[in-house]
Design a protein around this motif. Structure first.
Motif, PDB file in Angstrom:
ATOM      1  N   ARG A 227       0.833  -1.211   0.000  1.00  0.00           N
ATOM      2  CA  ARG A 227       0.000   0.000   0.000  1.00  0.00           C
ATOM      3  C   ARG A 227       0.868   1.261   0.000  1.00  0.00           C
ATOM      4  NH1 ARG A 227      -4.419  -0.733  -1.941  1.00  0.00           N
ATOM      5  NH2 ARG A 227      -5.588   0.770  -0.656  1.00  0.00           N
TER       6      ARG A 227
ATOM      7  N   ASP B   7      -7.512   5.772   0.915  1.00  0.00           N
ATOM      8  CA  ASP B   7      -7.022   6.749   1.885  1.00  0.00           C
ATOM      9  C   ASP B   7      -5.824   6.240   2.670  1.00  0.00           C
ATOM     10  OD1 ASP B   7      -8.973   8.516   1.119  1.00  0.00           O
ATOM     11  OD2 ASP B   7     -10.144   8.388   2.970  1.00  0.00           O
ATOM     12  N   ASP B   8      -5.703   4.923   2.805  1.00  0.00           N
ATOM     13  CA  ASP B   8      -4.637   4.347   3.620  1.00  0.00           C
ATOM     14  C   ASP B   8      -3.291   4.309   2.922  1.00  0.00           C
ATOM     15  OD1 ASP B   8      -5.833   2.378   1.863  1.00  0.00           O
ATOM     16  OD2 ASP B   8      -4.573   0.885   2.873  1.00  0.00           O
TER      17      ASP B   8
ATOM     18  N   VAL C 124       0.175   5.068   1.675  1.00  0.00           N
ATOM     19  CA  VAL C 124       1.282   5.967   1.998  1.00  0.00           C
ATOM     20  C   VAL C 124       2.001   6.299   0.695  1.00  0.00           C
ATOM     21  CG1 VAL C 124       3.484   6.186   3.206  1.00  0.00           C
ATOM     22  CG2 VAL C 124       1.567   4.997   4.302  1.00  0.00           C
TER      23      VAL C 124
ATOM     24  N   SER D 177       3.307  11.109   3.271  1.00  0.00           N
ATOM     25  CA  SER D 177       1.948  11.385   3.711  1.00  0.00           C
ATOM     26  C   SER D 177       1.060  10.247   3.222  1.00  0.00           C
ATOM     27  CB  SER D 177       1.470  12.742   3.178  1.00  0.00           C
ATOM     28  OG  SER D 177       0.176  13.068   3.664  1.00  0.00           O
ATOM     29  N   THR D 178      -0.251  10.389   3.412  1.00  0.00           N
ATOM     30  CA  THR D 178      -1.200   9.423   2.873  1.00  0.00           C
ATOM     31  C   THR D 178      -2.175  10.132   1.948  1.00  0.00           C
ATOM     32  OG1 THR D 178      -2.862   9.678   4.629  1.00  0.00           O
ATOM     33  CG2 THR D 178      -1.076   8.085   5.021  1.00  0.00           C
TER      34      THR D 178
END
Length: 209
Positions: free
Chosen positions: A145, A184-185, A187, A196-197
């Motif tokens: 992710r 949204d998760d 990175v 940031s994410t």
């Protein structure tokens, strides 16, 4: 996938060393310069390099590509072919920004939206995200992710679009329709500055409200 950031050039560009934990084979994303520093980090992590990945053709992201590819027999993948004019102008970019001379190069493989790139047991998805430059691409690892976004998006900011063939509307569209839907998760590693994410930027980035 594991990653470590190596700040290079006077612009503190984030060169990313990424690798497969199972095989310790990896690649460099955007080796913009300071080749000795980059190679020291590769040695310290015990990574065997398989290739070089490029998000776009700006000097601070590709200034070390030709030297690394030539001296270490590494294929070059990316960016999208719409950035070939930037790579052809590397000598002029060096003069303009006071960088050491660097050779231009031809990628072993130009990348398109929907392509994948692999190293070790890791496969990254390729997203064509024009705006900062017309041929900018982003690399996304679904398993960890993590996205490597170059100069498309930053913590609290977005990429400049005042360079030749930049396009603000294209940039915003790429962020909102290609990056944010990844989740949204996720990175992200930007070309400059801290991580940031997508969720944090979707909620609070003043350039995206």
């Amino acid at each position: 996938m594991k990653a470590t950031l190596i700040p290079v050039t006077p612009f503190a560009q984030n060169c990313s060393l990424i690798w497969c934990e199972d095989t310790m084979k990896g690649c460099l994303v955007d080796p913009g310069g300071d080749v000795a520093t980059i190679l020291e980090a590769v040695k310290n992590e015990g990574v065997t390099l398989e290739k070089i990945l490029c998000t776009h053709g700006h000097l601070d992201h590709v200034g070390g590509v030709a030297e690394l590819a030539s001296n270490h027999d590494l294929p070059i993948e990316g960016p999208h072919k719409d950035d070939d004019f930037w790579i052809d102008q590397l000598a002029d970019q060096c003069v303009q920004f006071g960088f050491p001379d660097t050779e231009d190069f031809t990628p072993t493989r130009w990348l398109n939206d929907g392509d994948t790139v692999s190293f070790g047991n890791v496969t990254l998805e390729v997203l064509h995200c024009p705006g900062h430059t017309p041929g900018h691409v982003v690399f996304f690892d679904q398993t960890s992710r993590v996205a490597i976004v170059g100069d498309v998006l930053f913590q609290g900011s977005i990429g400049r679009t005042d360079f030749p063939k930049g396009n603000h509307d294209d940039l915003i569209n790429a962020i909102k329709t290609k990056l944010f839907p990844l989740g949204d998760d996720v990175v992200f590693i930007p070309g400059h500055g801290g991580l940031s994410t997508f969720g944090d930027e979707r909620r609070s980035n003043p350039f995206l409200q």
